[in-house]
Design a protein around this motif. Structure first.
Motif, PDB file in Angstrom:
ATOM      1  N   GLN A  75       3.283  -4.607  -5.776  1.00 22.71           N
ATOM      2  CA  GLN A  75       2.873  -3.387  -5.836  1.00 22.71           C
ATOM      3  C   GLN A  75       4.267  -2.278  -6.460  1.00 22.71           C
ATOM      4  O   GLN A  75       4.276  -1.630  -7.252  1.00 22.71           O
ATOM      5  CB  GLN A  75       1.949  -2.843  -4.691  1.00 22.71           C
ATOM      6  CG  GLN A  75       0.974  -3.060  -4.553  1.00 22.71           C
ATOM      7  CD  GLN A  75       0.199  -2.412  -3.378  1.00 22.71           C
ATOM      8  OE1 GLN A  75       0.194  -3.084  -2.229  1.00 22.71           O
ATOM      9  NE2 GLN A  75      -0.360  -1.262  -3.491  1.00 22.71           N
ATOM     10  N   GLN A  76       5.378  -2.385  -5.530  1.00 23.60           N
ATOM     11  CA  GLN A  76       6.274  -1.591  -5.813  1.00 23.60           C
ATOM     12  C   GLN A  76       7.170  -2.070  -7.031  1.00 23.60           C
ATOM     13  O   GLN A  76       7.593  -1.294  -7.766  1.00 23.60           O
ATOM     14  CB  GLN A  76       7.296  -1.814  -4.578  1.00 23.60           C
ATOM     15  CG  GLN A  76       6.743  -1.337  -3.289  1.00 23.60           C
ATOM     16  CD  GLN A  76       6.876   0.176  -3.236  1.00 23.60           C
ATOM     17  OE1 GLN A  76       7.703   0.750  -3.511  1.00 23.60           O
ATOM     18  NE2 GLN A  76       5.504   0.730  -3.371  1.00 23.60           N
ATOM     19  N   VAL A  77       7.390  -3.255  -7.291  1.00 24.52           N
ATOM     20  CA  VAL A  77       8.365  -3.825  -8.281  1.00 24.52           C
ATOM     21  C   VAL A  77       7.688  -3.608  -9.531  1.00 24.52           C
ATOM     22  O   VAL A  77       8.166  -3.282 -10.633  1.00 24.52           O
ATOM     23  CB  VAL A  77       8.893  -5.147  -8.265  1.00 24.52           C
ATOM     24  CG1 VAL A  77       7.676  -6.186  -8.372  1.00 24.52           C
ATOM     25  CG2 VAL A  77      10.110  -5.468  -8.865  1.00 24.52           C
ATOM     26  N   ASP A  78       6.255  -3.815  -9.647  1.00 18.29           N
ATOM     27  CA  ASP A  78       5.554  -3.726 -10.900  1.00 18.29           C
ATOM     28  C   ASP A  78       4.952  -2.507 -11.017  1.00 18.29           C
ATOM     29  O   ASP A  78       3.940  -2.413 -12.159  1.00 18.29           O
ATOM     30  CB  ASP A  78       4.798  -5.038 -11.179  1.00 18.29           C
ATOM     31  CG  ASP A  78       5.624  -6.036 -11.308  1.00 18.29           C
ATOM     32  OD1 ASP A  78       6.761  -6.166 -12.271  1.00 18.29           O
ATOM     33  OD2 ASP A  78       5.117  -7.265 -11.259  1.00 18.29           O
ATOM     34  N   GLY A  79       4.670  -1.346  -9.998  1.00 14.28           N
ATOM     35  CA  GLY A  79       3.929  -0.223  -9.937  1.00 14.28           C
ATOM     36  C   GLY A  79       2.400  -0.750  -9.977  1.00 14.28           C
ATOM     37  O   GLY A  79       1.637   0.168 -10.809  1.00 14.28           O
ATOM     38  N   LEU A  80       1.825  -1.534  -9.387  1.00 11.30           N
ATOM     39  CA  LEU A  80       0.407  -1.978  -9.372  1.00 11.30           C
ATOM     40  C   LEU A  80      -0.346  -1.321  -8.314  1.00 11.30           C
ATOM     41  O   LEU A  80       0.260  -0.861  -7.107  1.00 11.30           O
ATOM     42  CB  LEU A  80       0.451  -3.341  -9.213  1.00 11.30           C
ATOM     43  CG  LEU A  80       1.049  -4.154 -10.525  1.00 11.30           C
ATOM     44  CD1 LEU A  80       1.001  -5.818 -10.332  1.00 11.30           C
ATOM     45  CD2 LEU A  80       0.581  -3.789 -11.896  1.00 11.30           C
ATOM     46  N   THR A  81      -1.658  -1.304  -8.271  1.00  6.51           N
ATOM     47  CA  THR A  81      -2.434  -1.040  -7.000  1.00  6.51           C
ATOM     48  C   THR A  81      -2.333  -2.230  -6.141  1.00  6.51           C
ATOM     49  O   THR A  81      -2.218  -3.337  -6.723  1.00  6.51           O
ATOM     50  CB  THR A  81      -3.784  -0.501  -7.386  1.00  6.51           C
ATOM     51  OG1 THR A  81      -4.509  -1.676  -8.224  1.00  6.51           O
ATOM     52  CG2 THR A  81      -3.676   0.798  -8.506  1.00  6.51           C
ATOM     53  N   PHE A  82      -3.054  -2.370  -5.175  1.00  2.98           N
ATOM     54  CA  PHE A  82      -2.987  -3.398  -4.167  1.00  2.98           C
ATOM     55  C   PHE A  82      -4.097  -4.225  -5.034  1.00  2.98           C
ATOM     56  O   PHE A  82      -3.897  -5.435  -4.933  1.00  2.98           O
ATOM     57  CB  PHE A  82      -3.640  -3.035  -2.790  1.00  2.98           C
ATOM     58  CG  PHE A  82      -3.877  -4.156  -1.884  1.00  2.98           C
ATOM     59  CD1 PHE A  82      -2.921  -4.773  -1.047  1.00  2.98           C
ATOM     60  CD2 PHE A  82      -5.331  -4.749  -2.051  1.00  2.98           C
ATOM     61  CE1 PHE A  82      -3.338  -5.773  -0.224  1.00  2.98           C
ATOM     62  CE2 PHE A  82      -5.551  -5.731  -1.247  1.00  2.98           C
ATOM     63  CZ  PHE A  82      -4.555  -6.482  -0.602  1.00  2.98           C
ATOM     64  N   ALA A  83      -5.325  -3.901  -5.358  1.00  8.97           N
ATOM     65  CA  ALA A  83      -6.117  -4.812  -6.158  1.00  8.97           C
ATOM     66  C   ALA A  83      -5.435  -5.520  -7.118  1.00  8.97           C
ATOM     67  O   ALA A  83      -5.762  -6.768  -7.592  1.00  8.97           O
ATOM     68  CB  ALA A  83      -7.230  -4.050  -6.459  1.00  8.97           C
ATOM     69  N   GLU A  84      -4.738  -4.807  -8.000  1.00  6.75           N
ATOM     70  CA  GLU A  84      -3.955  -5.120  -9.188  1.00  6.75           C
ATOM     71  C   GLU A  84      -3.148  -6.317  -8.832  1.00  6.75           C
ATOM     72  O   GLU A  84      -2.915  -7.492  -9.436  1.00  6.75           O
ATOM     73  CB  GLU A  84      -3.357  -4.245 -10.032  1.00  6.75           C
ATOM     74  CG  GLU A  84      -4.298  -3.531 -10.777  1.00  6.75           C
ATOM     75  CD  GLU A  84      -3.780  -2.054 -11.321  1.00  6.75           C
ATOM     76  OE1 GLU A  84      -4.378  -1.609 -12.503  1.00  6.75           O
ATOM     77  OE2 GLU A  84      -2.644  -1.804 -11.037  1.00  6.75           O
ATOM     78  N   ALA A  85      -2.147  -6.130  -7.744  1.00  5.33           N
ATOM     79  CA  ALA A  85      -1.244  -6.979  -7.074  1.00  5.33           C
ATOM     80  C   ALA A  85      -2.174  -8.412  -6.863  1.00  5.33           C
ATOM     81  O   ALA A  85      -1.544  -9.548  -6.814  1.00  5.33           O
ATOM     82  CB  ALA A  85      -0.380  -6.384  -6.044  1.00  5.33           C
ATOM     83  N   ALA A  86      -3.021  -8.375  -5.933  1.00  8.20           N
ATOM     84  CA  ALA A  86      -3.980  -9.368  -5.279  1.00  8.20           C
ATOM     85  C   ALA A  86      -4.397 -10.130  -6.761  1.00  8.20           C
ATOM     86  O   ALA A  86      -4.193 -11.457  -6.572  1.00  8.20           O
ATOM     87  CB  ALA A  86      -4.817  -8.692  -4.461  1.00  8.20           C
ATOM     88  N   GLU A  87      -5.004  -9.363  -7.430  1.00  9.01           N
ATOM     89  CA  GLU A  87      -5.258 -10.199  -8.648  1.00  9.01           C
ATOM     90  C   GLU A  87      -4.269 -10.971  -9.507  1.00  9.01           C
ATOM     91  O   GLU A  87      -4.473 -11.926  -9.834  1.00  9.01           O
ATOM     92  CB  GLU A  87      -6.039  -9.237  -9.683  1.00  9.01           C
ATOM     93  CG  GLU A  87      -7.538  -8.992  -9.308  1.00  9.01           C
ATOM     94  CD  GLU A  87      -7.970  -7.704  -9.980  1.00  9.01           C
ATOM     95  OE1 GLU A  87      -7.583  -7.312 -11.130  1.00  9.01           O
ATOM     96  OE2 GLU A  87      -9.219  -7.480  -9.627  1.00  9.01           O
ATOM     97  N   ARG A  88      -3.071 -10.308  -9.655  1.00  7.21           N
ATOM     98  CA  ARG A  88      -2.203 -11.097 -10.126  1.00  7.21           C
ATOM     99  C   ARG A  88      -1.684 -12.441  -9.538  1.00  7.21           C
ATOM    100  O   ARG A  88      -1.313 -13.345  -9.832  1.00  7.21           O
ATOM    101  CB  ARG A  88      -0.646 -10.119 -10.423  1.00  7.21           C
ATOM    102  CG  ARG A  88       0.403 -10.929 -11.057  1.00  7.21           C
ATOM    103  CD  ARG A  88       1.591  -9.953 -11.517  1.00  7.21           C
ATOM    104  NE  ARG A  88       1.003  -9.024 -12.331  1.00  7.21           N
ATOM    105  CZ  ARG A  88       1.785  -7.954 -12.863  1.00  7.21           C
ATOM    106  NH1 ARG A  88       3.117  -8.044 -12.418  1.00  7.21           N
ATOM    107  NH2 ARG A  88       1.409  -7.160 -13.892  1.00  7.21           N
TER     108      ARG A  88
END
Length: 581
Positions: A75-88
């Motif tokens: 989330q922090q390094v790529d500026g994502l939401t939790f859901a986006e980080a989980a999907e990645r």
């Protein structure tokens, strides 16, 4: 938008993820005992303070305080939401996520902008392969020495010359006008009118560290000016924080401990084509401190492979003074007159490039030579001015050994005694003294013990359920301690299912949990820590009761006074037992 990710899948991701492997995609990590350490990617530093503990699945930077689990890192390094980080993360480990509950409508902007850039990149690539007006783009690539395979490997494309051809295509693909403009692909030119940013140009997709297209560079094919147009700053793209080709070069940069930095997209493509796989380029902006910091994540040395014209020289000098702060060794590899790295690579191959890179000179030496060459060394006055100018530059060099060695070279180059140069450096003022960072403030005894107790509870080897039965919120005086205690309580009630991170309410509490988890191991007797925690709690209760007694009148409030006094005596007996120990 999808609903909430099923809790079991979140834990499955946490269990499957190789945290060291994932974090290594953003920075260089070295094993240090049971943990891994590296230079933090969230702030500039010269000595590693970023720690990853793969056994706990946590990271923490002791320099800037950023910390958490694998989800928070992404989330922090790529500026994502939790859901986006989980999907990645799910894509990476090959897990099909399940969702439940109401749809989450937040956090969709970034994913939509990434998607519109991906579709635009495909659109440009398809048009390069077609006939007609794209022929000029194909001829340019062929003239430079690139074939269809090269174009496909890098996703090169062609932007049609129509006024709003791409814009209308993206509308048909169900993207909104705002999304297209926010991604930097079109701009508003009138009431309800939009114009494509890139028209009749060769397109170079620019990717982030994970290989997702976030921007584009576009070269003119005719006499249009400017020669290059680059995407503007967007929510997913910052020129100072992206280097073209870094997603492909980072592994070799770590292996070789060196980056080759160029000025152009074609330079990177040509160098990689001949086997120089650690090459990157700036994206239409001057080389700056953020670029150097980005390179420093993966290696310790950068070779600037710039051409010898004025633009390359200016870019080189811009780097001077920055690399010292970042802690990166920077060298300059001057190229043959009138040639760029792509020219050398495609005409002479790897064997022609390597001698140039091996002959790179330190950036300080490069700048000193340029400065000295401006003076007439045939006269004493010219020599004096040259020494003074060189000494001024050398006074910025923070390393005493390097400063001294460069000083001897300057003396030899100008033709004066080394002592004269050293004296001039001293008079110019030595490197600015760095303020010594003060050590961390000493924590009060009870706060330190509370932290030690929480660190023990966070240790996966600690018997969580049994320990939690002995504790209450009253054992903790600091708000952040109580929040973490409550999260641990919830974890214990759920039979330690999941991670404590799942029960923490905000980023600050997650950073704090990561800090304690990755603090040096508690070497003292763990039982002793909990004894001390209880002792502090009793002493606080005694102080509170004494304060209450002081405010009461024993004649007026006799019953209340006697009850508090009796409780106080019982607590005092317990306190004396601790004293006896």
């Amino acid at each position: 938008m999808k609903g909430r990710i099923v809790a079991e899948d979140v834990q499955e991701l946490r269990d499957r993820a190789d945290m060291v492997d994932i974090v290594s995609g953003y920075m260089k990590l070295k094993k240090a005992g049971r943990v891994f350490k590296g230079l933090c990617c969230f702030h500039q530093e010269k000595t590693p303070s970023f720690t990853v503990d793969p056994s706990k699945g946590l990271y923490y930077c002791h320099g800037c305080g950023n910390g958490g689990d694998i989800f928070r890192f992404i989330q922090q390094v790529d500026g994502l939401t939790f859901a986006e980080a989980a999907e990645r993360l799910a894509d990476r480990v090959g897990l099909n996520l399940r969702y439940e509950g109401p749809a989450d409508k937040s956090g969709g902007q970034r994913s939509r902008l990434l998607e519109v850039c991906r579709v635009a990149a495909e659109y440009f690539a398809e048009h390069l392969d077609r006939g007609g007006e794209a022929a000029s783009a194909r001829r340019y690539l062929e003239k430079r020495g690139f074939n269809q395979r090269d174009a496909g490997a890098w996703g090169l494309g062609y932007a049609p010359s129509g006024r709003d051809t791409l814009y209308r295509y993206l509308l048909q693909r169900k993207f909104t006008s705002k999304e297209i403009v926010d991604a930097g692909l079109a701009r508003v030119v009138g009431e309800g009118e939009h114009r494509d940013l890139f028209r009749n140009r060769l397109i170079f997709p620019v990717s982030n560290l994970t290989g997702q297209v976030v921007a584009f560079g576009a070269r003119a094919l005719g006499d249009d000016q400017p020669k290059y147009i680059n995407s503007p700053e967007t929510p997913i793209y910052s020129k100072g924080k992206i280097l073209f080709g870094l997603d492909r070069a980072k592994a070799e940069m770590v292996r070789s401990a060196e980056a080759v930095v160029t000025e152009g997209y074609t330079d990177v493509i040509a160098l990689r084509k001949v086997g120089i796989t650690n090459a990157v380029a700036t994206c239409g902006t001057a080389l700056g401190e953020e670029h150097f910091s980005l390179i420093k994540r993966f290696c310790d040395r950068a070779v600037l492979a710039f051409d010898a014209d004025a633009a390359g020289s200016v870019a080189s000098e811009r780097g001077f003074g920055i690399h010292g702060r970042v802690g990166l060794e920077v060298l300059v590899a001057p190229l043959p007159a009138g040639k760029d790295p792509a020219d050398v690579a495609l005409s002479e191959g790897k064997d022609g490039v390597q001698p140039i890179l091996k002959g790179a000179i330190p950036l300080m030496r490069f700048v000193l030579e340029r400065e000295i060459s401006r003076h007439n060394l045939e006269t004493p006055e010219g020599k004096a001015r040259a020494v003074r100018s060189a000494a001024h530059l050398l006074s910025w060099e923070p390393n005493r050994v390097a400063r001294s060695e460069h000083g001897f070279w300057v003396a030899s180059r100008i033709g004066v005694a080394p002592e004269q140069v050293q004296l001039e450096i001293a008079e110019s003022g030595d490197s600015e003294r760095r303020a010594r960072p003060s050590g961390p403030a000493r924590l009060p005894g009870h706060v330190k013990v509370e932290r030690e107790a929480l660190a023990i509870l966070l240790d996966s080897s600690a018997p969580l359920n049994g320990a939690m039965e002995l504790l209450t919120p009253g054992h903790f005086t600091q708000p952040e301690h109580r929040v973490l205690y409550e999260a641990l309580s919830q974890l214990a009630k759920n039979s330690a299912r999941g991670s404590v991170m799942d029960y923490l309410p905000d980023d600050d509490s997650k950073r704090f949990a990561a800090e304690l988890s990755l603090a040096p191991a508690i070497t003292k007797d763990r039982q002793e820590v909990f004894f001390r925690l209880e002792e502090f709690r009793i002493r606080r209760q005694i102080e509170d009761l004494r304060a209450k007694l002081f405010r009461l009148d024993p004649q007026v409030d006799a019953d209340v006074y006697d009850a508090i006094f009796e409780e106080l005596m019982q607590l005092d007996v317990e306190r004396r037992r601790f004293d006896d120990r």
